[in-house]
Design a protein around this motif. Structure first.
Motif, short mmCIF file in Angstrom:
data_model
loop_
_atom_site.label_atom_id
_atom_site.label_comp_id
_atom_site.label_asym_id
_atom_site.label_seq_id
_atom_site.Cartn_x
_atom_site.Cartn_y
_atom_site.Cartn_z
N ASN A 26 26.52 71.66 9.29
CA ASN A 26 26.89 70.33 8.79
C ASN A 26 27.85 69.64 9.75
O ASN A 26 28.06 68.43 9.64
CB ASN A 26 27.55 70.43 7.40
CG ASN A 26 26.54 70.56 6.29
OD1 ASN A 26 25.36 70.28 6.47
ND2 ASN A 26 26.99 71.00 5.15
N VAL A 27 28.43 70.38 10.67
CA VAL A 27 29.44 69.82 11.58
C VAL A 27 29.05 70.02 13.05
O VAL A 27 29.40 69.21 13.89
CB VAL A 27 30.82 70.47 11.31
CG1 VAL A 27 31.88 69.93 12.24
CG2 VAL A 27 31.23 70.28 9.85
N HIS A 28 28.33 71.07 13.37
CA HIS A 28 28.06 71.45 14.76
C HIS A 28 26.57 71.49 15.06
O HIS A 28 25.78 71.84 14.19
CB HIS A 28 28.66 72.83 15.05
CG HIS A 28 30.10 72.93 14.70
ND1 HIS A 28 31.09 72.44 15.52
CD2 HIS A 28 30.73 73.42 13.61
CE1 HIS A 28 32.26 72.63 14.96
NE2 HIS A 28 32.08 73.24 13.80
N TYR B 4 29.62 70.48 22.45
CA TYR B 4 30.50 69.43 21.93
C TYR B 4 31.64 69.16 22.91
O TYR B 4 32.05 68.01 23.10
CB TYR B 4 31.04 69.85 20.56
CG TYR B 4 31.85 68.79 19.85
CD1 TYR B 4 31.23 67.70 19.24
CD2 TYR B 4 33.23 68.91 19.74
CE1 TYR B 4 31.97 66.75 18.56
CE2 TYR B 4 33.97 67.95 19.06
CZ TYR B 4 33.34 66.87 18.47
OH TYR B 4 34.07 65.92 17.80
N PHE C 280 29.17 61.19 17.79
CA PHE C 280 28.51 62.44 17.37
C PHE C 280 28.87 62.72 15.91
O PHE C 280 27.99 63.00 15.08
CB PHE C 280 28.98 63.59 18.27
CG PHE C 280 28.50 64.96 17.87
CD1 PHE C 280 27.45 65.56 18.55
CD2 PHE C 280 29.12 65.68 16.86
CE1 PHE C 280 27.02 66.83 18.21
CE2 PHE C 280 28.69 66.95 16.51
CZ PHE C 280 27.63 67.53 17.18
N ASP C 281 30.15 62.66 15.60
CA ASP C 281 30.61 62.93 14.23
C ASP C 281 30.01 61.94 13.24
O ASP C 281 29.65 62.32 12.12
CB ASP C 281 32.14 62.91 14.15
CG ASP C 281 32.80 64.04 14.94
OD1 ASP C 281 32.10 65.04 15.24
OD2 ASP C 281 33.99 63.92 15.27
N ASP C 282 29.88 60.68 13.64
CA ASP C 282 29.26 59.67 12.78
C ASP C 282 27.79 60.01 12.55
O ASP C 282 27.27 59.86 11.44
CB ASP C 282 29.38 58.28 13.39
CG ASP C 282 30.82 57.75 13.42
OD1 ASP C 282 31.67 58.32 12.68
OD2 ASP C 282 31.08 56.80 14.17
N ILE D 222 26.40 63.01 12.69
CA ILE D 222 26.36 64.19 11.83
C ILE D 222 26.62 63.78 10.37
O ILE D 222 25.91 64.21 9.47
CB ILE D 222 27.39 65.25 12.29
CG1 ILE D 222 27.00 65.86 13.64
CG2 ILE D 222 27.59 66.33 11.23
CD1 ILE D 222 25.81 66.77 13.59
N ALA D 223 27.63 62.95 10.16
CA ALA D 223 27.96 62.51 8.80
C ALA D 223 26.79 61.78 8.16
O ALA D 223 26.51 61.97 6.98
CB ALA D 223 29.20 61.62 8.83
N ARG E 233 32.38 61.94 21.04
CA ARG E 233 32.62 62.86 19.92
C ARG E 233 32.69 62.09 18.61
O ARG E 233 32.16 62.53 17.58
CB ARG E 233 33.91 63.65 20.14
CG ARG E 233 33.79 64.68 21.24
CD ARG E 233 35.08 65.42 21.45
NE ARG E 233 34.94 66.32 22.59
CZ ARG E 233 35.91 67.04 23.09
NH1 ARG E 233 37.12 66.98 22.55
NH2 ARG E 233 35.70 67.82 24.12
N LYS E 234 33.32 60.93 18.63
CA LYS E 234 33.42 60.10 17.42
C LYS E 234 32.02 59.69 17.00
O LYS E 234 31.65 59.78 15.82
CB LYS E 234 34.29 58.88 17.70
CG LYS E 234 34.22 57.78 16.67
CD LYS E 234 35.02 58.10 15.43
CE LYS E 234 35.11 56.92 14.49
NZ LYS E 234 34.17 56.93 13.39
#
Length: 163
Positions: A52-54, A142, A153-155, A157-158, A150-151
């Motif tokens: 869910n994160v990686h 990552y 990427f996180d968006d 993933i979310a 990274r920001k």
């Protein structure tokens, strides 16, 4: 046979979780005996929390334009992915070999407890080595990204993990 290929665009965490769980559990030949399904669910939940994160470098590379990767980053991620693929193939082979040893000893009527425990430990160690390799590769991929990537990427993933 290539077991690990980049996930198609738009494919969410479930398939990635299946890769990790499948490599570590299905290759081990978990039976449907008492407690086996509880173990699979527990490990599957842990794996799902990770995915869910990686993601591994192939996921990042599949989003090269979205993440605005530089040529140097693409080169580094491709090299990392190739290394991970080679390492995973070797570790999957080790899991299969340990599983085969366990199965062979388990089928013997005169099975020796100490040998079975040693086989189980060897299988567990091989599974842990495979899972650790996947974790290390995902974290290393990552780390190639800069803070703004990274920001993003996180968006991404979310977006994929919303229920």
């Amino acid at each position: 046979m290539t077991m690990f290929r980049p996930l198609p665009r738009g494919l969410c965490r479930g398939a990635a979780a299946a890769l990790l769980t499948g490599a570590a559990l299905l290759l081990a030949g978990c039976s449907q005996g008492a407690g086996a399904s509880d173990t699979v669910v527990s490990n599957g939940e842990i794996t799902q929390d990770f995915t869910n994160v990686h993601q591994d470098p192939s996921w990042i590379l599949a989003r090269e334009q979205q993440l605005k990767l530089t040529p140097d980053q693409v080169t580094r991620l491709k090299a990392l992915q190739a290394s991970m693929d080679d390492e995973r193939r070797a570790k999957v082979a080790a899991v299969r070999a340990a599983n085969d040893r366990f199965k062979a000893d388990a089928k013997r009527r005169d099975a020796d407890r100490d040998a079975l425990v040693a086989d189980a430990r060897s299988l567990s160690d091989a599974q842990l080595a495979l899972t650790t390799s996947i974790i290390d590769g995902s974290l290393a991929g990552y780390a190639v990204l800069d803070p703004s990537q990274r920001k993003h990427f996180d968006d991404l993933i979310a977006c994929c993990t919303k229920a």
